[in-house]
Scaffold this motif. Structure first.
Motif, PDB file in Angstrom:
ATOM      1  N   MET A  94      57.382  22.815  40.312  1.00  0.00           N
ATOM      2  CA  MET A  94      57.919  23.831  39.418  1.00  0.00           C
ATOM      3  C   MET A  94      59.306  23.375  38.961  1.00  0.00           C
ATOM      4  N   SER A  95      59.579  23.507  37.673  1.00  0.00           N
ATOM      5  CA  SER A  95      60.864  23.070  37.149  1.00  0.00           C
ATOM      6  C   SER A  95      61.984  24.011  37.602  1.00  0.00           C
ATOM      7  N   GLU A  96      63.199  23.492  37.605  1.00  0.00           N
ATOM      8  CA  GLU A  96      64.368  24.309  37.991  1.00  0.00           C
ATOM      9  C   GLU A  96      64.539  25.489  37.049  1.00  0.00           C
ATOM     10  N   ALA A  97      64.254  25.303  35.761  1.00  0.00           N
ATOM     11  CA  ALA A  97      64.412  26.389  34.788  1.00  0.00           C
ATOM     12  C   ALA A  97      63.452  27.533  35.104  1.00  0.00           C
ATOM     13  N   ILE A  98      62.218  27.217  35.418  1.00  0.00           N
ATOM     14  CA  ILE A  98      61.231  28.252  35.756  1.00  0.00           C
ATOM     15  C   ILE A  98      61.611  28.921  37.068  1.00  0.00           C
ATOM     16  N   LEU A  99      62.009  28.113  38.039  1.00  0.00           N
ATOM     17  CA  LEU A  99      62.441  28.634  39.336  1.00  0.00           C
ATOM     18  C   LEU A  99      63.622  29.593  39.153  1.00  0.00           C
ATOM     19  N   SER A 100      64.584  29.200  38.336  1.00  0.00           N
ATOM     20  CA  SER A 100      65.756  30.042  38.083  1.00  0.00           C
ATOM     21  C   SER A 100      65.368  31.357  37.405  1.00  0.00           C
ATOM     22  N   LYS A 101      64.476  31.294  36.421  1.00  0.00           N
ATOM     23  CA  LYS A 101      64.029  32.510  35.737  1.00  0.00           C
ATOM     24  C   LYS A 101      63.344  33.464  36.704  1.00  0.00           C
ATOM     25  N   GLN A 102      62.494  32.913  37.560  1.00  0.00           N
ATOM     26  CA  GLN A 102      61.800  33.752  38.533  1.00  0.00           C
ATOM     27  C   GLN A 102      62.776  34.344  39.540  1.00  0.00           C
ATOM     28  N   ALA A 103      63.758  33.553  39.962  1.00  0.00           N
ATOM     29  CA  ALA A 103      64.763  34.050  40.911  1.00  0.00           C
ATOM     30  C   ALA A 103      65.581  35.173  40.284  1.00  0.00           C
ATOM     31  N   ILE A 104      65.994  35.008  39.025  1.00  0.00           N
ATOM     32  CA  ILE A 104      66.753  36.059  38.328  1.00  0.00           C
ATOM     33  C   ILE A 104      65.913  37.338  38.241  1.00  0.00           C
ATOM     34  N   ALA A 105      64.639  37.215  37.929  1.00  0.00           N
ATOM     35  CA  ALA A 105      63.765  38.384  37.841  1.00  0.00           C
ATOM     36  C   ALA A 105      63.691  39.103  39.190  1.00  0.00           C
ATOM     37  N   LEU A 106      63.635  38.356  40.278  1.00  0.00           N
ATOM     38  CA  LEU A 106      63.587  38.965  41.610  1.00  0.00           C
ATOM     39  C   LEU A 106      64.923  39.616  41.968  1.00  0.00           C
ATOM     40  N   LEU A 107      66.033  38.991  41.592  1.00  0.00           N
ATOM     41  CA  LEU A 107      67.347  39.599  41.834  1.00  0.00           C
ATOM     42  C   LEU A 107      67.462  40.912  41.069  1.00  0.00           C
ATOM     43  N   GLU A 108      66.985  40.920  39.829  1.00  0.00           N
ATOM     44  CA  GLU A 108      67.012  42.150  39.037  1.00  0.00           C
ATOM     45  C   GLU A 108      66.116  43.217  39.658  1.00  0.00           C
ATOM     46  N   ALA A 109      64.989  42.792  40.228  1.00  0.00           N
ATOM     47  CA  ALA A 109      64.095  43.744  40.888  1.00  0.00           C
ATOM     48  C   ALA A 109      64.746  44.339  42.131  1.00  0.00           C
ATOM     49  N   ILE A 110      65.486  43.518  42.871  1.00  0.00           N
ATOM     50  CA  ILE A 110      66.220  44.023  44.049  1.00  0.00           C
ATOM     51  C   ILE A 110      67.234  45.065  43.594  1.00  0.00           C
ATOM     52  N   GLU A 111      68.009  44.739  42.565  1.00  0.00           N
ATOM     53  CA  GLU A 111      69.006  45.689  42.060  1.00  0.00           C
ATOM     54  C   GLU A 111      68.351  46.979  41.590  1.00  0.00           C
ATOM     55  N   THR A 112      67.273  46.866  40.844  1.00  0.00           N
ATOM     56  CA  THR A 112      66.573  48.050  40.345  1.00  0.00           C
ATOM     57  C   THR A 112      66.107  48.931  41.496  1.00  0.00           C
ATOM     58  N   GLU A 113      65.548  48.323  42.536  1.00  0.00           N
ATOM     59  CA  GLU A 113      65.040  49.099  43.661  1.00  0.00           C
ATOM     60  C   GLU A 113      66.184  49.745  44.446  1.00  0.00           C
ATOM     61  N   LEU A 114      67.285  49.039  44.634  1.00  0.00           N
ATOM     62  CA  LEU A 114      68.430  49.630  45.332  1.00  0.00           C
ATOM     63  C   LEU A 114      69.011  50.788  44.517  1.00  0.00           C
ATOM     64  N   ARG A 115      69.047  50.645  43.207  1.00  0.00           N
ATOM     65  CA  ARG A 115      69.517  51.742  42.348  1.00  0.00           C
ATOM     66  C   ARG A 115      68.559  52.932  42.425  1.00  0.00           C
ATOM     67  N   ARG A 116      67.251  52.653  42.403  1.00  0.00           N
ATOM     68  CA  ARG A 116      66.257  53.724  42.477  1.00  0.00           C
ATOM     69  C   ARG A 116      66.419  54.537  43.762  1.00  0.00           C
ATOM     70  N   GLN A 117      66.792  53.844  44.832  1.00  0.00           N
ATOM     71  CA  GLN A 117      66.976  54.522  46.111  1.00  0.00           C
ATOM     72  C   GLN A 117      68.402  55.052  46.290  1.00  0.00           C
TER      73      GLN A 117
END
Length: 108
Positions: free
Chosen positions: A1-24
């Motif tokens: 997997m390329s670094e660019a794809i890995l980075s995009k997926q990591a950013i999406a997961l970080l945003e999901a963590i933030e969204t879930e912490l905000r939801r709670q």
């Protein structure tokens, strides 16, 4: 997997963590003290709860690595600690644990 794809997926997961912490309603407007942030104990477990560590240490550090073009961490294994720490905070764990598990898998 390329670094660019890995980075995009990591950013999406970080945003999901933030969204879930905000939801709670545990995403805080003000950071912990300078002393709490300076902890050298894993997960800053001596100075903050796990959700604070995610918000103030984990998410910003991973974002900074990505934004600077650095290499993402290999072998992330935060789910095992999250499984112990999140119930102590009395948070809804299922979705957050799934996101953290996905991050761990992405980094392996």
């Amino acid at each position: 997997m390329s670094e660019a794809i890995l980075s995009k997926q990591a950013i999406a997961l970080l945003e999901a963590i933030e969204t879930e912490l905000r939801r709670q309603a545990v995403w805080l407007p003000m950071p912990p003290s300078v002393e709490a942030m300076a902890s050298t104990t894993p997960f800053c477990m001596d100075t903050m709860v796990f959700s604070q560590w995610l918000q103030w240490i984990f998410v910003p550090r991973v974002r900074a690595v990505i934004e600077s073009g650095g290499a993402l961490p290999k072998g992330s294994n935060i789910k095992s600690y999250a499984e112990e720490a999140l119930p102590v905070e009395q948070l809804e764990c299922e979705k957050l644990l799934l996101i953290i598990e996905q991050f761990d898998q992405l980094m392996s």
